[in-house]
Design a protein around this motif. Sequence first.
Motif, PDB file in Angstrom:
ATOM      1  N   THR A  10       0.877  -1.175   0.000  1.00 28.95           N
ATOM      2  CA  THR A  10       0.000   0.000   0.000  1.00 28.95           C
ATOM      3  C   THR A  10       0.914   1.224   0.000  1.00 28.95           C
ATOM      4  O   THR A  10       2.102   1.114   0.314  1.00 28.95           O
ATOM      5  CB  THR A  10      -0.916   0.057   1.241  1.00 28.95           C
ATOM      6  N   VAL A  35      -2.419  -2.921  -3.324  1.00 26.85           N
ATOM      7  CA  VAL A  35      -3.596  -3.708  -2.939  1.00 26.85           C
ATOM      8  C   VAL A  35      -4.672  -2.859  -2.255  1.00 26.85           C
ATOM      9  O   VAL A  35      -5.766  -3.342  -1.988  1.00 26.85           O
ATOM     10  CB  VAL A  35      -3.217  -4.911  -2.041  1.00 26.85           C
ATOM     11  N   ALA A  36      -4.355  -1.602  -1.970  1.00 28.42           N
ATOM     12  CA  ALA A  36      -5.401  -0.713  -1.455  1.00 28.42           C
ATOM     13  C   ALA A  36      -6.277  -0.252  -2.613  1.00 28.42           C
ATOM     14  O   ALA A  36      -7.486  -0.094  -2.482  1.00 28.42           O
ATOM     15  CB  ALA A  36      -4.776   0.481  -0.754  1.00 28.42           C
ATOM     16  N   LYS A  39      -8.748  -4.177  -5.488  1.00 27.61           N
ATOM     17  CA  LYS A  39      -9.340  -5.141  -4.547  1.00 27.61           C
ATOM     18  C   LYS A  39      -9.187  -6.597  -4.998  1.00 27.61           C
ATOM     19  O   LYS A  39      -9.059  -7.488  -4.167  1.00 27.61           O
ATOM     20  CB  LYS A  39     -10.811  -4.817  -4.320  1.00 27.61           C
ATOM     21  N   ARG A  42      -5.902  -7.554  -3.900  1.00 30.60           N
ATOM     22  CA  ARG A  42      -5.911  -7.736  -2.445  1.00 30.60           C
ATOM     23  C   ARG A  42      -6.413  -9.130  -2.099  1.00 30.60           C
ATOM     24  O   ARG A  42      -5.799  -9.854  -1.311  1.00 30.60           O
ATOM     25  CB  ARG A  42      -6.818  -6.688  -1.789  1.00 30.60           C
ATOM     26  N   MET A  45      -3.935 -11.757  -2.934  1.00 29.46           N
ATOM     27  CA  MET A  45      -2.852 -11.800  -1.949  1.00 29.46           C
ATOM     28  C   MET A  45      -3.298 -12.512  -0.673  1.00 29.46           C
ATOM     29  O   MET A  45      -2.569 -13.335  -0.116  1.00 29.46           O
ATOM     30  CB  MET A  45      -2.407 -10.368  -1.615  1.00 29.46           C
ATOM     31  N   VAL A  54       0.594  -6.263   4.717  1.00 31.65           N
ATOM     32  CA  VAL A  54       1.569  -5.953   3.678  1.00 31.65           C
ATOM     33  C   VAL A  54       2.880  -5.523   4.336  1.00 31.65           C
ATOM     34  O   VAL A  54       2.858  -5.113   5.485  1.00 31.65           O
ATOM     35  CB  VAL A  54       1.060  -4.812   2.754  1.00 31.65           C
TER      36      VAL A  54
ATOM     37  N   ASP B 135      -1.650  -1.483   7.696  1.00 30.95           N
ATOM     38  CA  ASP B 135      -2.566  -2.484   7.164  1.00 30.95           C
ATOM     39  C   ASP B 135      -3.969  -1.944   6.911  1.00 30.95           C
ATOM     40  O   ASP B 135      -4.788  -2.601   6.276  1.00 30.95           O
ATOM     41  CB  ASP B 135      -2.631  -3.681   8.125  1.00 30.95           C
ATOM     42  N   PRO B 137      -5.368   0.248   4.860  1.00 28.59           N
ATOM     43  CA  PRO B 137      -5.920   0.322   3.502  1.00 28.59           C
ATOM     44  C   PRO B 137      -6.409  -1.020   2.948  1.00 28.59           C
ATOM     45  O   PRO B 137      -7.152  -1.058   1.968  1.00 28.59           O
ATOM     46  CB  PRO B 137      -4.746   0.851   2.666  1.00 28.59           C
ATOM     47  N   LEU B 138      -5.994  -2.127   3.571  1.00 28.57           N
ATOM     48  CA  LEU B 138      -6.442  -3.444   3.098  1.00 28.57           C
ATOM     49  C   LEU B 138      -7.892  -3.719   3.482  1.00 28.57           C
ATOM     50  O   LEU B 138      -8.480  -4.698   3.041  1.00 28.57           O
ATOM     51  CB  LEU B 138      -5.549  -4.539   3.685  1.00 28.57           C
TER      52      LEU B 138
END
Lengths: 78, 303
Positions: A10, A35-36, A39, A42, A45, A54, B135, B137-138
């Motif tokens: 990110t 990955v932000a 999607k 994400r 992953m 991450v 983390d 933003p995930l």
Amino acid sequence: MAHQVKVYSTTTCPWCKRTKQFLDDNKIYYQNIDVAADKAARDEMIAKTGQIGVPVIEVDSDISVGFDEKWLREKLSL
Amino acid sequence: MYELIIIGGGPAGMTAAVYAARKKLKALLISKDIGGQVNWTMGIENYMGYQFIEGAELIRKFEEQVKQFPLDIKLGESVPSLSQKDGIFEVRTDKGEAYQSKAVIIASGKRPRQLNVPGEERLKGRGVAYCASCDGPLFSDMKVAVIGGGNSALEAVDDMLKIAEHVYLVSLTPITGDSILIDKVKAASNLTMLLEHEVMEITGDKFVDGIKIKGLNDKAERTLQVSGVFVEIGLIPNSTLAEGVVARNQYSEIVVNCDNETNVPGLFAAGDVTTVPEKQIVVAAGEGAKAALRANHYLQRLR
């Protein structure tokens, strides 16, 4: 032969920056996947690693969760 | 045998290493990582010389400066225990190595405090996180809970309100953070504050699917369906290695005087792991410098 390197990251994560800095410093070409913003990436992953965090670094078919300099040096023969 | 072993690679340990190297001490730096808590810091605006610098960048500069010197550095090793016999310290690492020295500086810093509830350990990295800026933003378009009532919790809430579908702020106490931060978040339509609530359990099979909380006043148990849990309940000192060896206060911080001396001759401590007030990078760096200079004096007297 050049290694296939992917970094799932990110834009805000400090360890992602460290990872990319390390790869840049060592002149390693890599694909950066935000990955932000993406999607689908994400979810890919998360499925691959079974965890939500991450950076995830993929070298060829090996995966490291988190920045691990020793592991990277070994995989990239640095 | 070393003259000095420095335990910890954050601002205190790295500054101590530079000072020790400049005094030409035979020194060893042992650390789990380089940078410590600074790695988790986004931007720094109060370290002199830089109006703004990212944590990762500052650490890189520290590292470059340390690596100029012919100093032994062991990375990726932590130090679970430390002992002393006949004036010689023995530092044992988790990799089974043992190193001896005449003086030691403990600069092992602090780490995030855990909730210690069922499910937390098992679901770490599977929805349980300790760094919202890393983390967060995930968890876009998911429901999350932020645990804590201080500034770091409020900052995490502020970050997550922009990312997540809904944010629950769960705090054991009323909010203790700054009112400027409270004002920033309180009007958000996607925030629910559950103050004076205790976290009982984090649930989920492969990933977090919820938390169970209990009201301190009404004793009612509630279940929140969330995919992420950000634990922001402060920090604890990495001082277990000093247990039984050196005096600590009620917060497990190593007690030092203004010369960075502990109650054990030859054993010094610096930075966030100590009783020194104000946990700041610039303070830790200064304390590391002082500790190395005092250790040098101590070693001079032994010669």
